[in-house]
Scaffold this motif. Sequence first.
Motif, PDB file in Angstrom:
ATOM      1  N   SER A  53     -35.094 -51.670  73.054  1.00  0.00           N
ATOM      2  CA  SER A  53     -36.414 -51.236  73.538  1.00  0.00           C
ATOM      3  C   SER A  53     -36.557 -51.775  74.951  1.00  0.00           C
ATOM      4  O   SER A  53     -37.320 -52.701  75.224  1.00  0.00           O
ATOM      5  CB  SER A  53     -37.533 -51.747  72.621  1.00  0.00           C
ATOM      6  OG  SER A  53     -38.767 -51.168  72.995  1.00  0.00           O
ATOM      7  N   ALA A  54     -35.782 -51.166  75.853  1.00  0.00           N
ATOM      8  CA  ALA A  54     -35.545 -51.744  77.185  1.00  0.00           C
ATOM      9  C   ALA A  54     -36.511 -51.281  78.266  1.00  0.00           C
ATOM     10  O   ALA A  54     -36.404 -51.727  79.408  1.00  0.00           O
ATOM     11  CB  ALA A  54     -34.113 -51.429  77.624  1.00  0.00           C
ATOM     12  N   VAL A  99     -35.864 -59.082  84.305  1.00  0.00           N
ATOM     13  CA  VAL A  99     -36.644 -57.879  84.030  1.00  0.00           C
ATOM     14  C   VAL A  99     -37.005 -57.243  85.370  1.00  0.00           C
ATOM     15  O   VAL A  99     -37.531 -57.919  86.258  1.00  0.00           O
ATOM     16  CB  VAL A  99     -37.914 -58.215  83.223  1.00  0.00           C
ATOM     17  CG1 VAL A  99     -38.751 -56.961  83.001  1.00  0.00           C
ATOM     18  CG2 VAL A  99     -37.552 -58.866  81.886  1.00  0.00           C
ATOM     19  N   GLY A 144     -41.075 -52.149  74.078  1.00  0.00           N
ATOM     20  CA  GLY A 144     -40.922 -53.583  73.906  1.00  0.00           C
ATOM     21  C   GLY A 144     -41.815 -54.131  72.809  1.00  0.00           C
ATOM     22  O   GLY A 144     -42.284 -53.395  71.934  1.00  0.00           O
ATOM     23  N   TYR A 145     -42.046 -55.440  72.865  1.00  0.00           N
ATOM     24  CA  TYR A 145     -42.794 -56.166  71.847  1.00  0.00           C
ATOM     25  C   TYR A 145     -43.796 -57.084  72.532  1.00  0.00           C
ATOM     26  O   TYR A 145     -43.577 -57.531  73.664  1.00  0.00           O
ATOM     27  CB  TYR A 145     -41.840 -57.022  71.001  1.00  0.00           C
ATOM     28  CG  TYR A 145     -40.768 -56.217  70.327  1.00  0.00           C
ATOM     29  CD1 TYR A 145     -40.934 -55.776  69.020  1.00  0.00           C
ATOM     30  CD2 TYR A 145     -39.594 -55.899  70.989  1.00  0.00           C
ATOM     31  CE1 TYR A 145     -39.945 -55.037  68.384  1.00  0.00           C
ATOM     32  CE2 TYR A 145     -38.597 -55.151  70.369  1.00  0.00           C
ATOM     33  CZ  TYR A 145     -38.786 -54.727  69.071  1.00  0.00           C
ATOM     34  OH  TYR A 145     -37.819 -53.989  68.450  1.00  0.00           O
ATOM     35  N   LYS A 160     -32.654 -62.595  70.136  1.00  0.00           N
ATOM     36  CA  LYS A 160     -33.875 -61.787  70.200  1.00  0.00           C
ATOM     37  C   LYS A 160     -34.623 -61.766  68.880  1.00  0.00           C
ATOM     38  O   LYS A 160     -35.850 -61.778  68.866  1.00  0.00           O
ATOM     39  CB  LYS A 160     -33.572 -60.385  70.706  1.00  0.00           C
ATOM     40  CG  LYS A 160     -33.244 -59.422  69.630  1.00  0.00           C
ATOM     41  CD  LYS A 160     -33.162 -58.015  70.104  1.00  0.00           C
ATOM     42  CE  LYS A 160     -32.671 -57.265  68.904  1.00  0.00           C
ATOM     43  NZ  LYS A 160     -32.371 -55.965  68.950  1.00  0.00           N
ATOM     44  N   TYR A 176     -44.596 -60.858  76.248  1.00  0.00           N
ATOM     45  CA  TYR A 176     -44.078 -59.486  76.268  1.00  0.00           C
ATOM     46  C   TYR A 176     -42.561 -59.564  76.338  1.00  0.00           C
ATOM     47  O   TYR A 176     -41.998 -60.307  77.152  1.00  0.00           O
ATOM     48  CB  TYR A 176     -44.638 -58.726  77.479  1.00  0.00           C
ATOM     49  CG  TYR A 176     -44.216 -57.279  77.535  1.00  0.00           C
ATOM     50  CD1 TYR A 176     -44.617 -56.373  76.568  1.00  0.00           C
ATOM     51  CD2 TYR A 176     -43.409 -56.826  78.558  1.00  0.00           C
ATOM     52  CE1 TYR A 176     -44.231 -55.044  76.618  1.00  0.00           C
ATOM     53  CE2 TYR A 176     -43.012 -55.495  78.624  1.00  0.00           C
ATOM     54  CZ  TYR A 176     -43.431 -54.608  77.651  1.00  0.00           C
ATOM     55  OH  TYR A 176     -43.043 -53.301  77.695  1.00  0.00           O
ATOM     56  N   LEU A 177     -41.888 -58.820  75.462  1.00  0.00           N
ATOM     57  CA  LEU A 177     -40.438 -58.880  75.325  1.00  0.00           C
ATOM     58  C   LEU A 177     -39.843 -57.488  75.429  1.00  0.00           C
ATOM     59  O   LEU A 177     -40.254 -56.576  74.713  1.00  0.00           O
ATOM     60  CB  LEU A 177     -40.084 -59.474  73.947  1.00  0.00           C
ATOM     61  CG  LEU A 177     -38.607 -59.643  73.621  1.00  0.00           C
ATOM     62  CD1 LEU A 177     -38.032 -60.848  74.359  1.00  0.00           C
ATOM     63  CD2 LEU A 177     -38.424 -59.816  72.114  1.00  0.00           C
ATOM     64  N   LEU A 178     -38.897 -57.315  76.337  1.00  0.00           N
ATOM     65  CA  LEU A 178     -38.062 -56.120  76.362  1.00  0.00           C
ATOM     66  C   LEU A 178     -36.725 -56.500  75.755  1.00  0.00           C
ATOM     67  O   LEU A 178     -36.227 -57.611  75.975  1.00  0.00           O
ATOM     68  CB  LEU A 178     -37.878 -55.607  77.792  1.00  0.00           C
ATOM     69  CG  LEU A 178     -39.107 -54.983  78.438  1.00  0.00           C
ATOM     70  CD1 LEU A 178     -38.809 -54.592  79.887  1.00  0.00           C
ATOM     71  CD2 LEU A 178     -39.599 -53.773  77.654  1.00  0.00           C
ATOM     72  N   THR A 179     -36.145 -55.579  74.985  1.00  0.00           N
ATOM     73  CA  THR A 179     -34.872 -55.840  74.319  1.00  0.00           C
ATOM     74  C   THR A 179     -33.890 -54.725  74.624  1.00  0.00           C
ATOM     75  O   THR A 179     -34.277 -53.654  75.097  1.00  0.00           O
ATOM     76  CB  THR A 179     -35.071 -55.938  72.789  1.00  0.00           C
ATOM     77  OG1 THR A 179     -35.524 -54.674  72.302  1.00  0.00           O
ATOM     78  CG2 THR A 179     -36.053 -57.039  72.414  1.00  0.00           C
ATOM     79  N   GLY A 215     -40.504 -50.602  79.613  1.00  0.00           N
ATOM     80  CA  GLY A 215     -41.959 -50.628  79.579  1.00  0.00           C
ATOM     81  C   GLY A 215     -42.409 -49.430  80.396  1.00  0.00           C
ATOM     82  O   GLY A 215     -42.331 -49.452  81.626  1.00  0.00           O
ATOM     83  N   TYR A 254     -32.226 -59.471  75.775  1.00  0.00           N
ATOM     84  CA  TYR A 254     -33.678 -59.456  75.901  1.00  0.00           C
ATOM     85  C   TYR A 254     -34.117 -60.159  77.186  1.00  0.00           C
ATOM     86  O   TYR A 254     -33.368 -60.920  77.792  1.00  0.00           O
ATOM     87  CB  TYR A 254     -34.370 -60.104  74.691  1.00  0.00           C
ATOM     88  CG  TYR A 254     -34.174 -61.601  74.588  1.00  0.00           C
ATOM     89  CD1 TYR A 254     -35.007 -62.493  75.276  1.00  0.00           C
ATOM     90  CD2 TYR A 254     -33.170 -62.141  73.793  1.00  0.00           C
ATOM     91  CE1 TYR A 254     -34.837 -63.861  75.179  1.00  0.00           C
ATOM     92  CE2 TYR A 254     -32.988 -63.505  73.681  1.00  0.00           C
ATOM     93  CZ  TYR A 254     -33.830 -64.369  74.373  1.00  0.00           C
ATOM     94  OH  TYR A 254     -33.644 -65.717  74.272  1.00  0.00           O
TER      95      TYR A 254
END
Length: 163
Positions: A55-56, A77, A20-21, A4, A49-52, A58, A122
């Motif tokens: 930071s899971a 996701v 997320g990012y 990630k 767009y990234l969920l980790t 949105g 991620y």
Amino acid sequence: MPDKDTVIRELQLEGHVEGGYFRRTYQADDQPRVKTPAGERYSLSSIHYLLTADSAIGHWHLNRSDIVHYWHLGAPVHYYMIHPDGRLETAVLGPDLAAGQRLQLTVKGGVWKASHLPAGDYGLISEAVSPGFEYEDMTLGKRALLLERFPQHEEIVRAYTRE
């Protein structure tokens, strides 16, 4: 598969207000602008767009524009959508087509949505937005408002809103 931190660094992602990012990767600068009730917009914009794991979520939000989501890398996701009539729809973006996961998901403007990375380090997706995304076209979900409008979905509203 990259980790990630490599994905965040190489794609130059920044924190997103929903969680997320993200990073905008395209806007249709060379095309005529589209007139909307909210003003002129690019005809198309796109983001990574990234969920980790850290930071899971949105969080619930509503967009005016239609958004097409594309799965790329990492873990599946999960998406939750509440339509204006109160109908709840779920979808999973990921690589396991035989298990019903999808590589692409379209969410029409006016539909509340939230996303979640339930497992894994991620999940990386992209979004194409038409007309192009502008922050003033997005409404972040307020728990009290969503619970008032959709009391039948209390559990999922609470899970993906901030207090």
